[in-house]
Motif scaffolding. Sequence first.
Motif, mmCIF file in Angstrom:
data_model
loop_
_atom_site.group_PDB
_atom_site.id
_atom_site.type_symbol
_atom_site.label_atom_id
_atom_site.label_comp_id
_atom_site.label_asym_id
_atom_site.label_seq_id
_atom_site.Cartn_x
_atom_site.Cartn_y
_atom_site.Cartn_z
ATOM 1 N N LYS A 46 -31.811 12.347 -84.826
ATOM 2 C CA LYS A 46 -30.443 13.022 -84.465
ATOM 3 C C LYS A 46 -30.727 13.364 -82.895
ATOM 4 O O LYS A 46 -31.391 14.145 -82.365
ATOM 5 C CB LYS A 46 -30.214 14.165 -85.437
ATOM 6 N N ILE A 47 -29.584 13.116 -82.404
ATOM 7 C CA ILE A 47 -29.109 13.673 -81.026
ATOM 8 C C ILE A 47 -27.724 14.454 -80.786
ATOM 9 O O ILE A 47 -26.678 13.677 -81.410
ATOM 10 C CB ILE A 47 -29.269 12.512 -79.935
ATOM 11 N N ILE A 88 -23.762 9.432 -82.373
ATOM 12 C CA ILE A 88 -23.305 8.295 -83.365
ATOM 13 C C ILE A 88 -21.925 8.367 -83.795
ATOM 14 O O ILE A 88 -21.121 7.730 -83.381
ATOM 15 C CB ILE A 88 -24.388 8.072 -84.477
ATOM 16 N N ASN A 89 -21.832 9.601 -84.639
ATOM 17 C CA ASN A 89 -20.683 9.772 -85.182
ATOM 18 C C ASN A 89 -19.475 10.251 -84.226
ATOM 19 O O ASN A 89 -18.397 9.846 -84.461
ATOM 20 C CB ASN A 89 -20.628 10.808 -86.285
ATOM 21 N N THR A 136 -19.256 12.598 -77.009
ATOM 22 C CA THR A 136 -20.453 12.794 -76.480
ATOM 23 C C THR A 136 -20.662 11.903 -75.050
ATOM 24 O O THR A 136 -21.099 12.372 -74.032
ATOM 25 C CB THR A 136 -21.820 12.568 -77.213
ATOM 26 N N ARG A 137 -20.412 11.004 -75.083
ATOM 27 C CA ARG A 137 -20.284 9.933 -73.768
ATOM 28 C C ARG A 137 -19.222 10.366 -72.774
ATOM 29 O O ARG A 137 -19.578 10.031 -71.694
ATOM 30 C CB ARG A 137 -20.011 8.509 -74.514
ATOM 31 N N SER A 138 -18.066 10.904 -73.280
ATOM 32 C CA SER A 138 -17.388 11.596 -72.165
ATOM 33 C C SER A 138 -17.985 12.670 -71.325
ATOM 34 O O SER A 138 -17.638 12.971 -70.421
ATOM 35 C CB SER A 138 -16.083 11.897 -72.512
ATOM 36 N N LEU A 139 -19.114 13.352 -72.026
ATOM 37 C CA LEU A 139 -19.780 14.292 -71.531
ATOM 38 C C LEU A 139 -20.957 14.160 -70.339
ATOM 39 O O LEU A 139 -21.342 14.977 -69.781
ATOM 40 C CB LEU A 139 -20.131 15.447 -72.416
ATOM 41 N N ILE A 140 -21.259 12.595 -70.776
ATOM 42 C CA ILE A 140 -22.372 12.363 -70.027
ATOM 43 C C ILE A 140 -22.167 11.503 -68.782
ATOM 44 O O ILE A 140 -21.240 10.437 -68.956
ATOM 45 C CB ILE A 140 -23.338 11.585 -71.033
ATOM 46 N N GLY A 184 -26.633 6.099 -75.359
ATOM 47 C CA GLY A 184 -26.133 4.885 -76.479
ATOM 48 C C GLY A 184 -26.261 3.415 -76.015
ATOM 49 O O GLY A 184 -25.815 2.465 -76.266
ATOM 50 N N ILE A 185 -27.230 3.456 -75.159
ATOM 51 C CA ILE A 185 -27.753 1.930 -74.766
ATOM 52 C C ILE A 185 -28.840 1.530 -75.365
ATOM 53 O O ILE A 185 -28.917 0.225 -75.507
ATOM 54 C CB ILE A 185 -28.217 2.143 -72.911
#
Lengths: 306, 253
Positions: A61-62, A70-71, A76-80, A53-54
Amino acid sequence: MSTILSIHNLNKVYASGFQALKNINLKIRKGEIFALLGPNGAGKTTLINAICGIVNPSDGKIIVDGFDIINDFRATRSLIGLVPQELSTDAFETVWNTVNFSRGLFGKAPNPAFIEQTLKQLSLWDKKNNTIRTLSGGMKRRLMIAKALSHEPRVLFLDEPTAGVDVNLRKDMWEQVRHLKNTGVTIILTTHYLEEAEEMADRIGIINKGEIIVTENKTDLMKKLGRKQLILDLKDPLGEIPAPLTKWALAFNPEKTQLIYTYDSTKDDNGIAQLLADLSSAGMTFKDIHTNQSSLEEIFIQLVKP
Amino acid sequence: MNIHAITAIYRFEMSRWGRTIGQSIASPVISTCLYFVVFGSAIGSRIAQIDGISYGSFIVPGLIMLSVLTESISNASFGIYFPRFTGTIYEVLSAPIDYIEILLGYVGAAASKSIILGVLILATAGFFVPLEIKHPFIMFFFLVLTSVTFSLFGFIIGIWADGFEKLQIIPMLIITPLAFLGGSFYSIKMLPVFWQNVSLLNPVVYLISGFRFSFYESADVSLPLSLLMIFVFLMVCIVLVRWIFKTGYRLKS
């Protein structure tokens, strides 16, 4: 093994017009260690930053664990977890505070016991009250890992985690990465030390000029693209290869003290038995005989050479 | 809403402030004391009352606003610029938080610091001049609104700046002159008509006027107009911040 990260037709074109990523398609399996290799400027960090997300992707699509970055960015960011290449830290903050800050930032309630355990695993517990500026480079590198692990991620990106780290510490880090893998964390690492990838990775991806050129199991890659050589140490140096042996495409080392035979190890009939018989018929004697497998480094150079 | 993230950013910023408490609090409080000594006592004793208020008391709201404006901008701009400068911004950008949560953390902390500072300066002023606050709620409302609005403005400057020099340019070359010319030390009614009209183009006039009204019911412009102007500026800042996060301006490539 199920997929935890999938990238579809990802492109990134910077405002300058430079295309850093070209139609990237990649799947990362849950629980594996995936090494992303490539020369400087190949697009490794851009790819990682796009997933985290940077960097804003231009197209594509990811998906992380079924969520769109994105949506469903919160999921997703909590998992990474991300350990960036640069040692970016708040010099005047303490180790304890900065790791707790990271945990909070990722939406997790304070858990001093978990932070203590993480710092102990990374041999930073006795430095918990030190300000970051007083830490050595290696400690800062481990601190970056502690920050990335503070929110218990399921996918960890290590962008050149052992750059500038001494050999002993590098081996300690490899151990820590293996330990993480054993706890079920999926690890994606970039590195310039190819022996690191060779030592640790389950699968290897090679990126060059923004394109993924190979994605393969490490062992399959080494088999497919690696050359195997039979090396014969001659008793006496030879001036030239004897006429009966010219059909074997043998090569000399520069000192002409070794005969080198390159063969395909995946074939049942690799010709070694016949070659040895022909050498014996030609009356050639040897001091020693051994084989050599191409390293990942040699394969890498072969793949990315201009 | 990611409450833990907001709390983490807020605490982080407040603890950074705590580490530089001398610079953060002592410096503006001492500067304000010096203003009182110079303008309140030395020069003020030779100036007649304004709207029936002694000059020393008259300048109190202006001095508080001067500090609140500059500190809000300075704290908020530095708060977001420093992680950009050191590279630690990667963590905020990769965290599961949206721009409102980022703002609540950074702007909330910067505004809190300004409010604390404003209250401290007010208390300090009490040692120098007799103080009267006719509308304490309006006074506090103005203090909070101004702190939030200018912290938001400072946040925008912190995103826009690509060097420490730029970080200082707007506060130094625009905000401080506007604050000095915005009626901190005088009523704009004391100016010739032409300059009164010119002064009405200065948004700080409305802040100081409204804030002074809450103390003494003395104002250069009406209270609703003052409030309207702050809200307009607040809205402009909100629209700009929304655009920044939507486009990733100077945050994401």
